[in-house]
Write an enzyme that holds these catalytic residues in place. Structure first.
Site, PDB file in Angstrom:
ATOM      1  N   TYR A 237       0.801  -1.225   0.000  1.00  0.00           N
ATOM      2  CA  TYR A 237       0.000   0.000   0.000  1.00  0.00           C
ATOM      3  C   TYR A 237       0.836   1.279   0.000  1.00  0.00           C
ATOM      4  O   TYR A 237       0.286   2.377   0.076  1.00  0.00           O
ATOM      5  CB  TYR A 237      -0.949   0.023   1.200  1.00  0.00           C
ATOM      6  CG  TYR A 237      -0.290  -0.178   2.550  1.00  0.00           C
ATOM      7  CD1 TYR A 237       0.628   0.737   3.057  1.00  0.00           C
ATOM      8  CD2 TYR A 237      -0.589  -1.296   3.325  1.00  0.00           C
ATOM      9  CE1 TYR A 237       1.226   0.552   4.288  1.00  0.00           C
ATOM     10  CE2 TYR A 237       0.003  -1.486   4.565  1.00  0.00           C
ATOM     11  CZ  TYR A 237       0.902  -0.556   5.042  1.00  0.00           C
ATOM     12  OH  TYR A 237       1.497  -0.729   6.273  1.00  0.00           O
ATOM     13  N   CYS A 238       2.161   1.185  -0.062  1.00  0.00           N
ATOM     14  CA  CYS A 238       2.997   2.386   0.045  1.00  0.00           C
ATOM     15  C   CYS A 238       2.761   3.312  -1.147  1.00  0.00           C
ATOM     16  O   CYS A 238       2.946   2.925  -2.304  1.00  0.00           O
ATOM     17  CB  CYS A 238       4.478   2.007   0.118  1.00  0.00           C
ATOM     18  SG  CYS A 238       5.555   3.463   0.316  1.00  0.00           S
TER      19      CYS A 238
ATOM     20  N   CYS B 291      -4.587  23.805   5.211  1.00  0.00           N
ATOM     21  CA  CYS B 291      -3.314  23.081   5.281  1.00  0.00           C
ATOM     22  C   CYS B 291      -2.237  23.916   4.607  1.00  0.00           C
ATOM     23  O   CYS B 291      -2.397  25.112   4.421  1.00  0.00           O
ATOM     24  CB  CYS B 291      -3.436  21.683   4.683  1.00  0.00           C
ATOM     25  SG  CYS B 291      -4.046  21.618   2.999  1.00  0.00           S
TER      26      CYS B 291
ATOM     27  N   CYS C 119       3.084  19.071  -0.126  1.00  0.00           N
ATOM     28  CA  CYS C 119       2.686  18.127   0.915  1.00  0.00           C
ATOM     29  C   CYS C 119       3.287  16.769   0.590  1.00  0.00           C
ATOM     30  O   CYS C 119       3.544  16.446  -0.575  1.00  0.00           O
ATOM     31  CB  CYS C 119       1.155  18.035   0.974  1.00  0.00           C
ATOM     32  SG  CYS C 119       0.492  16.716   2.016  1.00  0.00           S
ATOM     33  N   ASP C 120       3.485  15.963   1.616  1.00  0.00           N
ATOM     34  CA  ASP C 120       4.012  14.615   1.449  1.00  0.00           C
ATOM     35  C   ASP C 120       3.115  13.762   0.557  1.00  0.00           C
ATOM     36  O   ASP C 120       3.580  12.849  -0.117  1.00  0.00           O
ATOM     37  CB  ASP C 120       4.153  13.971   2.837  1.00  0.00           C
ATOM     38  CG  ASP C 120       4.756  12.590   2.780  1.00  0.00           C
ATOM     39  OD1 ASP C 120       5.840  12.447   2.189  1.00  0.00           O
ATOM     40  OD2 ASP C 120       4.149  11.644   3.314  1.00  0.00           O
TER      41      ASP C 120
END
Length: 423
Positions: A54-55, A292, A307-308
């Protein structure tokens, strides 16, 4: 995510209780709180020794064809200097992720500490947080972490059968035993750690089995539950994703177990978030904030992304070797990215009774439709609504006790009788 609380306005509870003493929200009216931001560092890029099914980050390797995927000294020093200079609070947090950041080797992190000490301002504390799968750790690593006060985030999805469902190595073999060996070393050397547990299709229906394992076998005192939400080719969620309703049921089951006997000795991040929402404090976790854009990511070559979860060419805001970090963080592109979280909410969210707690969740998961067909609803909405509604009575009771300035110990000793463990 290894995040830390930030207030955008004065905390109405000067001694606001949170369930986690390492994350306690403290009153401070200083305006510099508005200036804090966090950059997640990827010193080895997307490279990892595991192949977790799932990465979401492994595919980012394709952004840099032919790269060595090693952060060089020029990038490390430029970022360290700019980051420390631009942070206006009493603490500067370096967050190391990947891929697997320990693949850089110990010498890289020794150099990182050296540069942090060189550029640290008097009276400012510099700390380090590192996310790891734990399989590369040995005594030397753990001695280094302990000596330098690192906080580790260890990825562990529960007991062996549930952990190994998706967390495998490059050969497809299970990793549970290697992770537990790493955890044993972490505990042996007294390294502070959190456990980061993803909730997915394989473990979502086993909340108490997962929680009790983390609490009793892994001896974790700090736990983060991170939902796996993947997009499928048809635009919906993949089969590995946690079912939205099941995520809510998972959190509710853990909360009921926790509040009956584990308050004050086990600290669960999303319970902190819930208390902060009811106490009208900043939640401290970017996905639940109103806007955010204050949690960015930097790749190994100095490229900074919004963002990551948005490491794409469209969300690249610049490079620290070319543009000062404060300019990248405060630029129009990044500001627009952050504001879009609030402005892109469907009307269904704005009228929801628990919207004040979730704020629509992370934009990356807003691919579902509302009951009346409006796009932009967070896939996890049913789970969030289930959880925040379930914990509401307990959170109201605790925040009322806080308003009365009741001591934290007294609050925990006087939890409503219905939450107490029988016997």
């Amino acid at each position: 995510d290894l995040r830390f609380p930030r207030l955008t306005r004065p905390n109405p509870f000067p001694h606001c209780l949170t369930t986690n003493p390492h994350r306690t929200v403290l009153f401070d009216p200083m305006r510099w709180l508005d200036l804090l931001f966090l950059v997640t560092l990827k010193p080895r890029g997307a490279l990892c020794n595991l192949d977790c099914a799932y990465c979401y980050y492994l595919e980012k390797e394709e952004l840099y064809p032919g790269s060595s995927f090693r952060m060089d000294d020029e990038v490390l020093e430029a970022f360290t200097r700019q980051y420390i200079e631009s942070q206006q609070g009493p603490e500067v947090v370096f967050a190391w992720q990947g891929g697997e950041p320990t693949l850089m080797g110990l010498d890289f992190f020794r150099r990182a500490i050296e540069l942090q000490r060189r550029y640290a301002r008097p009276g400012v504390r510099v700390s380090n947080r590192l996310q790891t799968n734990g399989t590369t750790l040995d005594d030397a690593w753990c001695r280094f972490f302990a000596r330098n006060g690192f906080l580790l985030g260890l990825s562990l999805d529960g007991p062996a059968d549930l952990h190994d469902a998706y967390r495998v190595d490059k050969g497809g073999k299970p990793t549970f035993d290697s992770v537990m060996s790493g955890l044993e070393l972490i505990r042996k050397h007294g390294v502070e750690f959190n456990v980061l547990t993803t909730v997915h299709a394989a473990n979502a229906h086993h909340p108490l089995e997962v929680y009790r394992f983390l609490r009793d076998e892994a001896a974790a005192h700090f736990i983060q539950f991170i939902p796996i939400v993947e997009r499928a080719p048809d635009g919906g969620a993949s089969e590995r994703s946690v079912p939205a309703e099941a995520y809510g049921d998972f959190l509710c089951a853990v909360f009921d177990e926790w509040i009956r006997g584990d308050v004050g000795r086990v600290f669960v991040q999303i319970f902190d978030v819930a208390l902060a929402a009811w106490a009208t404090c900043n939640p401290g976790l970017c996905i639940f904030q109103k806007t955010c854009g204050r949690a960015l990511a930097m790749e190994h070559n100095g490229d900074v992304y919004s963002c990551d979860h948005f490491v794409t060419p469209a969300h690249r805001v610049g490079n620290v070797l070319e543009t000062p970090l404060p300019v990248l963080v405060g630029g129009d592109k990044q500001r627009a990215f952050g504001a879009a979280k609030r402005t892109s909410r469907p009307s269904y969210c704005r009228t929801c009774e628990v919207h004040f707690a979730c704020n629509g969740g992370c934009p990356k998961n807003r691919f579902a439709r509302t009951p009346d067909g409006e796009p932009g609803l967070n896939y996890l909405c049913p789970g969030y609504k289930r959880f925040f509604t379930h914990v509401g009575p307990a959170m109201e009771w605790v925040t009322e006790a806080l308003r009365r300035r009741q001591p934290p110990a007294g609050i925990m000793n006087e939890l409503p009788e219905r939450y107490r463990r029988p016997g």
